[in-house]
Design a protein around this motif. Sequence first.
Motif, PDB file in Angstrom:
ATOM      1  N   LYS A 157      -3.224   1.807  29.503  1.00 24.51           N
ATOM      2  CA  LYS A 157      -2.711   2.150  28.180  1.00 24.51           C
ATOM      3  C   LYS A 157      -2.452   3.625  27.979  1.00 24.51           C
ATOM      4  O   LYS A 157      -1.767   4.008  27.047  1.00 24.51           O
ATOM      5  CB  LYS A 157      -3.659   1.647  27.094  1.00 24.51           C
ATOM      6  N   ARG A 158      -3.002   4.466  28.843  1.00 19.51           N
ATOM      7  CA  ARG A 158      -2.809   5.901  28.639  1.00 19.51           C
ATOM      8  C   ARG A 158      -1.373   6.277  28.960  1.00 19.51           C
ATOM      9  O   ARG A 158      -0.813   5.845  29.956  1.00 19.51           O
ATOM     10  CB  ARG A 158      -3.782   6.700  29.497  1.00 19.51           C
ATOM     11  N   GLN A 159      -0.780   7.073  28.127  1.00 15.86           N
ATOM     12  CA  GLN A 159       0.609   7.481  28.289  1.00 15.86           C
ATOM     13  C   GLN A 159       0.678   8.910  28.784  1.00 15.86           C
ATOM     14  O   GLN A 159      -0.095   9.769  28.377  1.00 15.86           O
ATOM     15  CB  GLN A 159       1.346   7.382  26.952  1.00 15.86           C
ATOM     16  N   LYS A 160       1.619   9.166  29.710  1.00 12.84           N
ATOM     17  CA  LYS A 160       1.776  10.515  30.231  1.00 12.84           C
ATOM     18  C   LYS A 160       2.456  11.407  29.208  1.00 12.84           C
ATOM     19  O   LYS A 160       3.138  10.955  28.307  1.00 12.84           O
ATOM     20  CB  LYS A 160       2.591  10.491  31.525  1.00 12.84           C
ATOM     21  N   GLY A 161       2.325  12.696  29.427  1.00 10.78           N
ATOM     22  CA  GLY A 161       3.006  13.645  28.573  1.00 10.78           C
ATOM     23  C   GLY A 161       2.045  14.566  27.868  1.00 10.78           C
ATOM     24  O   GLY A 161       0.864  14.276  27.734  1.00 10.78           O
ATOM     25  N   GLU A 162       2.554  15.675  27.432  1.00  6.34           N
ATOM     26  CA  GLU A 162       1.748  16.653  26.721  1.00  6.34           C
ATOM     27  C   GLU A 162       1.931  16.397  25.231  1.00  6.34           C
ATOM     28  O   GLU A 162       2.957  16.742  24.651  1.00  6.34           O
ATOM     29  CB  GLU A 162       2.179  18.060  27.107  1.00  6.34           C
ATOM     30  N   ILE A 163       0.970  15.747  24.611  1.00  2.83           N
ATOM     31  CA  ILE A 163       1.133  15.336  23.231  1.00  2.83           C
ATOM     32  C   ILE A 163       0.029  15.936  22.379  1.00  2.83           C
ATOM     33  O   ILE A 163      -1.065  16.221  22.849  1.00  2.83           O
ATOM     34  CB  ILE A 163       1.125  13.806  23.099  1.00  2.83           C
ATOM     35  N   LYS A 216      -3.301  20.677  22.954  1.00  4.02           N
ATOM     36  CA  LYS A 216      -2.161  20.291  23.773  1.00  4.02           C
ATOM     37  C   LYS A 216      -2.609  19.492  24.993  1.00  4.02           C
ATOM     38  O   LYS A 216      -1.882  19.327  25.949  1.00  4.02           O
ATOM     39  CB  LYS A 216      -1.402  21.538  24.227  1.00  4.02           C
ATOM     40  N   ALA A 217      -3.843  19.018  24.988  1.00  2.00           N
ATOM     41  CA  ALA A 217      -4.378  18.300  26.145  1.00  2.00           C
ATOM     42  C   ALA A 217      -3.582  17.043  26.441  1.00  2.00           C
ATOM     43  O   ALA A 217      -3.089  16.371  25.538  1.00  2.00           O
ATOM     44  CB  ALA A 217      -5.838  17.927  25.892  1.00  2.00           C
ATOM     45  N   ARG A 218      -3.468  16.722  27.715  1.00  2.00           N
ATOM     46  CA  ARG A 218      -2.762  15.521  28.119  1.00  2.00           C
ATOM     47  C   ARG A 218      -3.610  14.297  27.818  1.00  2.00           C
ATOM     48  O   ARG A 218      -4.830  14.337  27.816  1.00  2.00           O
ATOM     49  CB  ARG A 218      -2.431  15.594  29.607  1.00  2.00           C
ATOM     50  N   LYS A 219      -2.902  13.186  27.621  1.00  2.00           N
ATOM     51  CA  LYS A 219      -3.583  11.982  27.164  1.00  2.00           C
ATOM     52  C   LYS A 219      -4.087  11.107  28.303  1.00  2.00           C
ATOM     53  O   LYS A 219      -5.129  10.468  28.185  1.00  2.00           O
ATOM     54  CB  LYS A 219      -2.631  11.188  26.276  1.00  2.00           C
ATOM     55  N   GLU A 220      -3.358  11.064  29.439  1.00  2.00           N
ATOM     56  CA  GLU A 220      -3.770  10.162  30.519  1.00  2.00           C
ATOM     57  C   GLU A 220      -4.991  10.694  31.240  1.00  2.00           C
ATOM     58  O   GLU A 220      -5.371  11.846  31.094  1.00  2.00           O
ATOM     59  CB  GLU A 220      -2.619   9.929  31.518  1.00  2.00           C
ATOM     60  N   ARG A 221      -5.597   9.822  32.031  1.00  2.00           N
ATOM     61  CA  ARG A 221      -6.770  10.231  32.791  1.00  2.00           C
ATOM     62  C   ARG A 221      -6.367  11.217  33.886  1.00  2.00           C
ATOM     63  O   ARG A 221      -5.311  11.080  34.508  1.00  2.00           O
ATOM     64  CB  ARG A 221      -7.456   9.016  33.406  1.00  2.00           C
TER      65      ARG A 221
END
Length: 992
Positions: A117-123, A130-135
Amino acid sequence: MHLSGPLSGKWTATSLGLLSILSTVISPAAAVKEHDFKKCNQSGFCSRNRAYADHALAASSWTSPYTILPESGAFKDGQYQATILKTINDNGDTVRLPLTISFLESGTARVTVDEEKRQKGEIKLRHNSKARKERYNEAEQWVVVGGLELDKKAKVDSKDKTQFTVKYGPTSNFEAVVKFSPFSIDFRRDGASQIKFNDQGLLNVEHWRAKVEKAPEPEPEKKEGDEENKEGEQKDEEKKEEPQGPDESTFWEETFGGNTDSKPRGPESVGLDISFVGFEHVYGIPSHASSLSLKQTRGGEGNYEEPYRLYNADVFEYILDSPMTLYGSIPFLQAHRKGSSVGVFWLNAAETWVDVTKAKDSKNPLALGIGAKTSTHTHWMSESGLLDVFVFLGPTPKDLTTKYAELTGTTAMPQEFAIGYHQCRWNYVSDDDVKDVDRKMDKFKMPYDVIWLDIEYTDDKKYFTWDAHTFKDPIGMGEQLASHGRQLVTIIDPHIKNVENYPVVAELKSKDLAVKNKEGNIFEGWCWPGSSHWIDAFNPKAREWWATLFKYTAFKGTMENTWTWNDMNEPSVFNGPEVTMPKDNLHDGNWEHRDVHNLNGMTFHNATFHALKSRKPGELRRPFVLTRAFFAGSQRVGAMWTGDNTAEWGHLQASIPMLLSQGISGFPFSGADVGGFFGNPDKDLLTRWYQAGIFYPFLRAHAHIDARRREPYLMGEPYNTIIAGALRLRYSLLPSWYTAFHQAHVDGTPIIKPMFYTHPSEEGGLAIDDQLFVGNTGLLAKPITEQGKESADIWIPDNEVYYDYFTYNTVPTSKGKTVTVDAPLHKIPLLMRGGHIFARRDRPRRSSTLMKWDDYTLVVTVGRDGKHAEGDLYVDDGDSYDFEKGQYINRKFVFDGSAKSIVSTDLEGRDTKSIKEGDWLKKMKGVSVDKIIVVGAPSGLFAGKKEVKVESEGKTWTAFVEYNAPEGGRAAFAVIRNVAAPVGADWKIDLS
């Protein structure tokens, strides 16, 4: 406010705060403040995972909520991919977790679990982060350098609706039994279970979830009888067997020691139980000031209450016999019992805790074919990142270290000076002070190779500068050292002083190469210089810039004999949480610091290593860089030491198991500060520490700024003579140490070896961690580490004959017994195992560089059968990378009593005549094996003999023999003189 000198200038509230920080950090009288570092119950994810384990192990009907979706699975070319479904509530809602099980050509298996469920990108998540969401999934890029080729011969051997079995490994005798529901894996060798994943049901992947801001609940309206009902309600709560879910209080924010971690991604830990079936002893996961065989961590007599923690930290004056975190982390653990060694490597760079428990097997172990009654259960917990585990099924300790080395690399081949003696303190106060120490080491005939400068050599704690008042002529200082064949090491730390008119920090800012805070602005913290910024060595542009600072034209005052020490690279941040960097800081790619913390020191070490390789065009020399912080793979770029120890007998004792642990965990170029960093050792302690330190792969004395001067020549007699003798012993054996380093470089073999490694079938040696073998020499050392002790009790692992190194006395003992040898202050307990040949250089010199063209002595220790001994010698120029082009000597020596000969051949079977010789190989033609000492010399071969025939390269000549018959407890020995056999050529001595 910026400080001038350690703590000077106008005092403000900020500077007084820094004074408080520094006084805490540098006070030599203060022991480590344990409350400054987290316990498991103060670390949200550790506490949650331990609570999860408590519930799972206590519940009679617990079932792990993780199930493989069978129809999602596919096996192809040695790899199985599927989806694990995690059931997250009573409604049957699930989270999808991609699973990959890879079977590698080496026989290693790899299990990886991610989150779909983790999505890539700087969100943008929270608090403008500004931490990335994916593992985090980039640890492999830093750590793994090979060994990932899939085993396409691996095959599914059986399959039904509940599980399937894969056969793999070089001889297809390894199996992985993968169960679908609940998900688990049983790794077997020759049909017997060795390692089990999720056998206890502790797998826990904290999935991504959006934060739900809960509205405050209204105050309930008070009614008559409320007080009376309160006690009854509390009892009803206690009756509930099922927990109401994990403690959410630390999901989104966590506070410790006045610092708040914003945790913008919420809970994301991974946990897994890994059981070692039938194994009572487990080793590894350095660095901890603990025994080699790891203790249990769930309480009980002699055990720990806390898990082993892996979270690189600046732990000041660390305590002993503790699972507390230290400066570096290697999440490689191995288990051993008679006839079997297995291991796991947990590839995760976030904060990690490991619980260790042992339990009697409930089943008859003989039915499993293992003959052991105790199993070890480990519970691994990491704060973030992937669940990524490599499994090694042995069956020998050497198999484990070799396969681990295929993945993470081997220790860098050091320059030869680096394995000599290093003289250091905080601080040598001037260039004249350095030159005076250099002269006095010569005056008192104490060999050394390197002298070190701590932070005070700089201009006001600005790295890449010199204090113009105290180090007025660094080039002159370096030239004096070079004239004696010696080197200089200067400290360079990752914190860059934040002050005007300092070009380094100006460039760091302008080029945007520093670590950021959670808002994406440059992070400011406090360290030795005061206000500081930290280079982000994860950034390739930062590494390129870092290399420019080390060029001789940029770092003026440095020379070809100047090298580097990277300290404080955990990173140490005096005003940060747990004396380190906030976890919500950001690195290159907008990864949070929490994801990469344990990698941070390695990236800085790596940047410096490569910087030293590019100081001048065409200068292809092996760098020397010492690091304090490390991770798996750090062995590829230098050496480490065990940090801020103390001048106490207990710290001397602890150094040996700590370094043995480093060796079996893939980072053998390791040492501990001789004499203890803090405090003032008495003369007996310092002397015994030198006698132990000569068996450290990295040999350095170091002392705190407040410690009294203790250069070894200051001790007076008889201590000076004893210490000088110990150092000369180290130097005479440098050829054998260098050979051991080469073996470590080739295949990851430890340089100093514990008993379980050299004699894996001897159960009596599994927990011994106060004696060691050096390389393949057969030298068995048992340093004295107790005050007032004048004898050593040495456990003998086999029925081979053992000789005293210094007297040639035969040690009266037998397999599995302990022998007591005399060890007054001047004596080092050192035995020679029969059946070995090792090399020495016996001419005393003041540095290894000056020994470069000296002849060799071979020591032959004849085995109990009186017929055989063998050994090897590796030599190269000790400086360049020409050894990668075949410019080296690698000899095998064999004493054969039946054939009545001593023979030297190329160890690799090369035709050495076909090798195009460079300048070094040409010059080595003038270096010979000059003398051979045969201990335990058979009288039939040597008695009455005055000379023997030497043959080499078509020529024959005579060498002279002196035979000494056995006398008292001394074995017979023979000395063959004037051998004059070229060390790099084939030769034979005819003893008939």
